[in-house]
Scaffold this motif. Structure first.
Motif, PDB file in Angstrom:
ATOM      1  N   GLN A 187       0.859  -1.174   0.000  1.00 42.15           N
ATOM      2  CA  GLN A 187       0.000   0.000   0.000  1.00 42.15           C
ATOM      3  C   GLN A 187       0.905   1.237   0.000  1.00 42.15           C
ATOM      4  OE1 GLN A 187      -3.281  -0.366  -0.127  1.00 42.15           O
ATOM      5  NE2 GLN A 187      -3.745   1.814  -0.203  1.00 42.15           N
ATOM      6  N   SER A 203      -1.756  -4.859   1.847  1.00 38.38           N
ATOM      7  CA  SER A 203      -3.202  -5.007   2.025  1.00 38.38           C
ATOM      8  C   SER A 203      -3.958  -4.945   0.710  1.00 38.38           C
ATOM      9  CB  SER A 203      -3.731  -3.912   2.966  1.00 38.38           C
ATOM     10  OG  SER A 203      -3.437  -2.624   2.438  1.00 38.38           O
ATOM     11  N   VAL A 204      -3.221  -4.911  -0.408  1.00 40.73           N
ATOM     12  CA  VAL A 204      -3.856  -4.825  -1.726  1.00 40.73           C
ATOM     13  C   VAL A 204      -3.270  -5.891  -2.653  1.00 40.73           C
ATOM     14  CG1 VAL A 204      -4.234  -3.388  -3.770  1.00 40.73           C
ATOM     15  CG2 VAL A 204      -4.300  -2.362  -1.492  1.00 40.73           C
ATOM     16  N   GLY A 235     -10.658 -12.138   0.739  1.00 38.11           N
ATOM     17  CA  GLY A 235     -10.524 -10.759   0.291  1.00 38.11           C
ATOM     18  C   GLY A 235     -11.804 -10.268  -0.364  1.00 38.11           C
ATOM     19  N   SER A 238     -12.220  -4.482  -4.446  1.00 38.36           N
ATOM     20  CA  SER A 238     -12.452  -3.084  -4.075  1.00 38.36           C
ATOM     21  C   SER A 238     -12.572  -2.172  -5.288  1.00 38.36           C
ATOM     22  CB  SER A 238     -11.323  -2.572  -3.171  1.00 38.36           C
ATOM     23  OG  SER A 238     -10.070  -2.683  -3.824  1.00 38.36           O
ATOM     24  N   LYS A 256      -8.953  -6.043  -1.812  1.00 39.31           N
ATOM     25  CA  LYS A 256      -8.557  -5.649  -0.460  1.00 39.31           C
ATOM     26  C   LYS A 256      -8.493  -6.897   0.413  1.00 39.31           C
ATOM     27  CE  LYS A 256      -7.821  -2.602   2.870  1.00 39.31           C
ATOM     28  NZ  LYS A 256      -7.362  -3.530   3.887  1.00 39.31           N
ATOM     29  N   ASP A 266      -5.423  -6.195   6.791  1.00 38.73           N
ATOM     30  CA  ASP A 266      -4.165  -5.477   7.008  1.00 38.73           C
ATOM     31  C   ASP A 266      -3.087  -6.382   7.593  1.00 38.73           C
ATOM     32  OD1 ASP A 266      -5.286  -3.165   6.029  1.00 38.73           O
ATOM     33  OD2 ASP A 266      -5.940  -2.441   7.991  1.00 38.73           O
TER      34      ASP A 266
END
Length: 336
Positions: free
Chosen positions: A41, A253-254, A286, A289, A318, A321
């Motif tokens: 991120q 986180s992506v 996930g 997003s 997404k 985290d």
């Protein structure tokens, strides 16, 4: 014979190319799995107006904690705009105070007018009442002497009584006019004050936005991470929208995936997926997003065959985290 060999070699290359294309197509024709990679991120610091860098508190590659200072900039235009907004607010507040004073002054003048009319007329009424009393005493004395009262005396009494009524009506009319003027003044100045208050509200809203921009001149880390590139130097003037610094979050986180342009799959924002490592037994849930709106070429790392160009649509997923994925790790995105 040489020509035959050349033809056979040409056919062989065509067959190999076709097989490679078929394998590539079959690998990406699945509607349940997409090859992707984990991306950090990234937070890029930039401003929509020109800024001058006053201080830089970090170095490239430095580890930072949430809240650590990163850099400080200044915007002369912002300082001027904030001062201008504050001056406008002070001016409008003063104008409202002036309106209130003017309103009270006009009401006091109107009250003085009605008080003067009431006082003068009341004094005249008292004088006429005394005159009526004197006339009544004279008439009583005349009657006691058995003398017929004059017709003029009766007429005088009627005139005096009529005059008293007129004076009372003037007092009542003056009070009514005062109430009407008071109502008119209230309405007039309420509109003026309301107009100034609405203008103040607009300036207040703009000032809040400017103060928010002012607070962003001092940048701190939004989360734990690592400083990436620092693309500016101290005391340097940066153009609008120029990236000054990048910060990479510690925990990826992506997930950036590409779905082959020939692959038919129903995808929706908010759709749940499974993200699974390609080389170890680890997976997480996930959510899609963002779905890209254009076709781009695959990065070389996600190509099955580096010789063949591949195109697809970007999809961003997404993930939690706190995950055990590594930056840049290759994964499969499985649609539920």
């Amino acid at each position: 014979m040489s020509l035959i060999k050349k033809n056979l070699l040409y056919v062989l290359w065509v067959v190999i190319g076709g097989l490679l294309a078929l394998v590539s197509f079959q690998s990406y024709n699945s509607t349940t799995s997409i090859l992707a990679q984990v991306e950090p991120q990234k937070h890029a610091i930039s401003y929509h107006k020109a800024v001058r860098v006053k201080e830089i508190f970090v170095l490239p590659g430095q580890e930072v904690k949430k809240g650590d200072p990163l850099l400080k900039v200044e915007r002369q235009d912002l300082l001027l705009e904030v001062d201008n907004m504050k001056n406008n607010l002070e001016r409008l507040q003063s104008q409202i105070s002036i309106y209130q004073i003017e309103k009270q002054h006009e009401m006091d003048l109107a009250q003085m007018d009605v008080d003067l009319i009431t006082s003068d007329n009341q004094a005249e009424i008292e004088r006429l009442k005394l005159l009526l009393q004197q006339q009544a005493e004279i008439a009583q004395s005349i009657e006691s002497l058995n003398i017929s009262p004059s017709g003029n005396t009766s007429t005088d009494r009627s005139y005096v009584q009529l005059r008293i009524e007129v004076l009372r009506e003037e007092i009542s009319h003056a009070k009514q006019q005062y109430q009407l003027k008071k109502k008119k003044l209230n309405t007039l100045y309420e509109l003026k004050i309301k107009e100034s208050e609405n203008e103040m509200k607009q300036y207040d809203d703009q000032l809040v936005l400017l103060q928010q921009e002012e607070s962003e001149l001092y940048q701190v880390a939004k989360e734990d991470g690592t400083v990436g590139n620092i693309l500016i130097e101290q005391d340097e003037l940066a153009s609008p929208f120029t990236t000054l610094m990048t910060i990479y979050a510690h925990d990826p986180s992506v997930i950036r995936a590409l779905i082959n342009e020939r692959q038919n799959a129903e995808l929706n924002t908010g759709q749940s997926v499974i993200v699974e490592s390609t080389n170890r037994a680890y997976h997480v849930s996930g959510t899609i997003s963002e779905i890209g709106s254009r076709i781009i070429e695959y990065p070389s790392r996600l190509k099955i065959n580096q010789e063949l160009p591949m195109y697809g649509r970007e999809i961003f997923i997404k993930i939690p985290d706190q995950s055990n994925f590594l930056h840049g790790e290759k994964v499969y995105v499985k649609l539920k």
